[in-house]
Design an enzyme around this catalytic site. Structure first.
Site, mmCIF file in Angstrom:
data_model
loop_
_atom_site.group_PDB
_atom_site.id
_atom_site.type_symbol
_atom_site.label_atom_id
_atom_site.label_comp_id
_atom_site.label_asym_id
_atom_site.label_seq_id
_atom_site.Cartn_x
_atom_site.Cartn_y
_atom_site.Cartn_z
ATOM 1 N N ILE A 11 -29.370 17.279 34.014
ATOM 2 C CA ILE A 11 -28.071 17.947 33.830
ATOM 3 C C ILE A 11 -27.068 16.983 33.194
ATOM 4 O O ILE A 11 -26.289 17.369 32.318
ATOM 5 C CB ILE A 11 -27.523 18.491 35.160
ATOM 6 C CG1 ILE A 11 -28.587 19.285 35.892
ATOM 7 C CG2 ILE A 11 -26.316 19.391 34.901
ATOM 8 C CD1 ILE A 11 -28.180 19.671 37.305
ATOM 9 N N TYR A 12 -27.106 15.725 33.619
ATOM 10 C CA TYR A 12 -26.268 14.716 32.978
ATOM 11 C C TYR A 12 -26.605 14.610 31.494
ATOM 12 O O TYR A 12 -25.712 14.595 30.637
ATOM 13 C CB TYR A 12 -26.463 13.363 33.656
ATOM 14 C CG TYR A 12 -25.743 12.208 32.996
ATOM 15 C CD1 TYR A 12 -24.388 12.007 33.210
ATOM 16 C CD2 TYR A 12 -26.421 11.320 32.170
ATOM 17 C CE1 TYR A 12 -23.720 10.951 32.614
ATOM 18 C CE2 TYR A 12 -25.762 10.256 31.568
ATOM 19 C CZ TYR A 12 -24.406 10.078 31.790
ATOM 20 O OH TYR A 12 -23.752 9.031 31.188
ATOM 21 N N ALA A 13 -27.890 14.555 31.176
ATOM 22 C CA ALA A 13 -28.307 14.461 29.776
ATOM 23 C C ALA A 13 -27.839 15.674 28.983
ATOM 24 O O ALA A 13 -27.341 15.541 27.851
ATOM 25 C CB ALA A 13 -29.826 14.326 29.699
#
Length: 257
Positions: free
Chosen positions: A163-165
């Site tokens: 999700i960060y990516a």
């Protein structure tokens, strides 16, 4: 090796109204200090109240003009209220640095819808609403600079934080779209893309012997990327020296290959 005295100075930033998210520690703190060194008026937000107040007090005691507000950037209404307070103190924002993020690792098969939304909120959503809040003032003034923070992590296909990516990849698209929409008003919008930066968080959680071996192998340049290296690029992008730079990615990663 460069010394502090050999770095470029940006006289045009003296007195400029700058807003920085996540400014109490790490890269954000380095950016706050760098802009203070140029004589800018700085407003910054962070959840870390004690650290934020201490940093503002230190810089103000040294002659700076720094305003800190404790703020949860994932609360859009609360963040907009904090931005209004800051602008009430230092005037319309001329440079917006959307730095705040959280790269906590997560397993794709354990993510819930609520957790997904929380990661988007802390890594992407706040940038949009900060831009929405300050852009009218920039438009009225005839220009400004918006600096969104990306990451080389998704470019390297790093795992462990999907999700960060995804959020950081989305920042690049948002930057380019805003650059088109706001460019006609003289507003520059760029993405600053750090590599593996040696913040205290990274050193405490993830930089072990194996990580150091990977860095040595992967960077073209010897040494380590430090928060101050990112701050120097943030100064350039906020200054008039970057007046014809927009919709671009500015990568500071030691030449990671």
């Amino acid at each position: 090796m460069s010394t502090q005295s050999s770095f470029a100075r940006y006289p045009g930033l003296s007195g400029a109204a700058v807003v920085i998210s996540g400014g109490a520690s790490g890269i954000g703190e380095a950016i706050v200090r760098a802009y203070a060194g140029e004589g800018a008026k700085i407003g910054f937000v962070d959840l870390a109240e004690a650290e934020g107040e201490a940093l503002a007090a230190e810089l103000n005691a040294a002659g700076g003009s720094v305003t800190f507000r404790r703020c949860d950037i994932t609360d859009a209404d609360g963040y907009r209220a904090a931005l209004r307070e800051i602008e009430g103190v230092q005037g319309p924002t001329q440079v917006l640095v959307n730095n705040a993020a959280n790269d906590t690792r997560h397993k794709w098969d354990e993510v819930t819808p609520a957790y997904f939304d929380s990661r988007i909120a802390v890594n992407l959503k706040h940038m949009f609403f900060a831009i929405q809040a300050v852009a009218p003032g920039m438009i009225a003034a005839g220009g400004g600079s918006i600096i969104n923070f990306g990451s080389v992590g998704w470019m390297m296909a790093s795992g462990g934080y999907p999700i960060y990516a995804a959020s950081k990849a989305a920042v690049h698209g948002m930057t380019r779209s805003f650059a088109r929409d706001l460019g006609r008003h003289g507003i520059r919008v760029n993405t600053l893309v750090p590599g593996w930066v040696m913040t205290s968080r990274q050193l405490e959680l993830w930089v072990d012997d194996a990580a150091n071996e990977l860095i040595d192998k992967s960077q073209c340049l010897a040494g380590r990327v430090m928060p101050e290296d990112i701050a120097r690029m943030a100064l350039f992008l906020g200054s008039s020296d970057s007046r014809m730079c927009s919709a671009q990615n500015f990568i500071v990663d030691g030449g990671w290959v």
